[in-house]
Motif scaffolding. Structure first.
Motif, short mmCIF file in Angstrom:
data_model
loop_
_atom_site.label_atom_id
_atom_site.label_comp_id
_atom_site.label_asym_id
_atom_site.label_seq_id
_atom_site.Cartn_x
_atom_site.Cartn_y
_atom_site.Cartn_z
N LYS A 75 18.40 -3.56 33.67
CA LYS A 75 18.71 -2.14 33.72
C LYS A 75 19.89 -1.94 34.65
O LYS A 75 19.97 -2.57 35.70
N ASP A 76 20.83 -1.09 34.28
CA ASP A 76 21.98 -0.82 35.15
C ASP A 76 21.50 -0.26 36.49
O ASP A 76 20.48 0.41 36.57
N ALA A 77 22.27 -0.56 37.53
CA ALA A 77 21.95 -0.06 38.87
C ALA A 77 23.25 0.30 39.57
O ALA A 77 24.30 -0.29 39.31
N THR A 78 23.17 1.28 40.47
CA THR A 78 24.33 1.74 41.23
C THR A 78 24.01 1.65 42.72
O THR A 78 23.48 2.59 43.30
N PRO A 79 24.34 0.51 43.34
CA PRO A 79 24.09 0.40 44.78
C PRO A 79 25.03 1.29 45.58
O PRO A 79 26.11 1.65 45.11
N ASP A 80 24.61 1.63 46.78
CA ASP A 80 25.46 2.46 47.65
C ASP A 80 26.74 1.72 48.01
O ASP A 80 27.82 2.30 47.98
N LEU A 81 26.64 0.44 48.35
CA LEU A 81 27.82 -0.38 48.63
C LEU A 81 27.59 -1.78 48.06
O LEU A 81 26.46 -2.28 48.07
N ALA A 82 28.68 -2.38 47.60
CA ALA A 82 28.64 -3.76 47.13
C ALA A 82 29.85 -4.48 47.70
O ALA A 82 30.92 -3.89 47.83
N ILE A 83 29.67 -5.74 48.03
CA ILE A 83 30.76 -6.54 48.59
C ILE A 83 31.05 -7.69 47.62
O ILE A 83 30.14 -8.43 47.24
N TYR A 84 32.33 -7.77 47.25
CA TYR A 84 32.82 -8.78 46.33
C TYR A 84 33.90 -9.63 46.99
O TYR A 84 34.54 -9.17 47.94
N PRO A 85 34.17 -10.81 46.42
CA PRO A 85 35.34 -11.56 46.88
C PRO A 85 36.60 -10.70 46.67
O PRO A 85 36.67 -9.92 45.72
#
Length: 159
Positions: free
Chosen positions: A57-67
């Motif tokens: 299921k799609d989710a929308t986190p408050d913050l995400a950290i990517y390379p």
């Protein structure tokens, strides 16, 4: 007998699958973004409110950290399929902890190794690792060993 009035979920809640954020939620998200961008903006992409296309299921986190990737303003993704290195969720007053814990497990199954859950009313952060039991931090430093990302409880909530 007292009548129970059911309120239909808002468009925001339906779209993101989580309750509408509160004032304190917004303050914490802004502070967290500021600290992380200032400290790690050249090393990582700090992304707010991105929709992750997860298998379940799609989710929308408050913050995400990517390379870190070069900025590309000509091409965009409405739903991101790449798992972030680290996800941060802030508990909203109307949000049930069981819902958030379920989402943490969903992130882990999708390849996110570490999820921070921030509890504004308790002034603490729980670190959920895919491989270990959760760790709760109520003072001092919170650090993700994989990315080196760290913040103190005092930076986030004030002294």
């Amino acid at each position: 007998m007292e009548a129970v009035i059911e309120v239909a979920p808002s468009e925001y809640e339906l779209e993101r699958g989580k309750p509408v954020p509160s004032r304190n939620h917004g303050k914490i998200q802004a502070r967290l973004s500021q600290v992380l961008l200032n400290r790690y903006g050249t090393q990582y992409d700090i992304v707010s409110e991105v929709t992750l296309a997860l298998p379940e299921k799609d989710a929308t986190p408050d913050l995400a950290i990517y390379p870190k990737r070069p900025d590309d303003w000509q091409h965009d993704e409405v739903k991101v399929t790449e798992a972030p290195l680290l996800v941060m969720e802030i508990l909203s007053p109307a949000q049930r902890l069981s819902e958030l814990e379920e989402r943490v497990q969903q992130y882990h199954r999708a390849g996110v190794q570490v999820v921070w859950v921030i509890f504004p009313s308790l002034r603490m952060i729980a670190i959920y690792s895919a491989k270990e039991r959760p760790i709760v931090v109520a003072s001092g430093e919170v650090k993700d060993e994989q990315t080196g990302v760290h913040i103190t409880i005092e930076e986030l909530f004030g002294a």
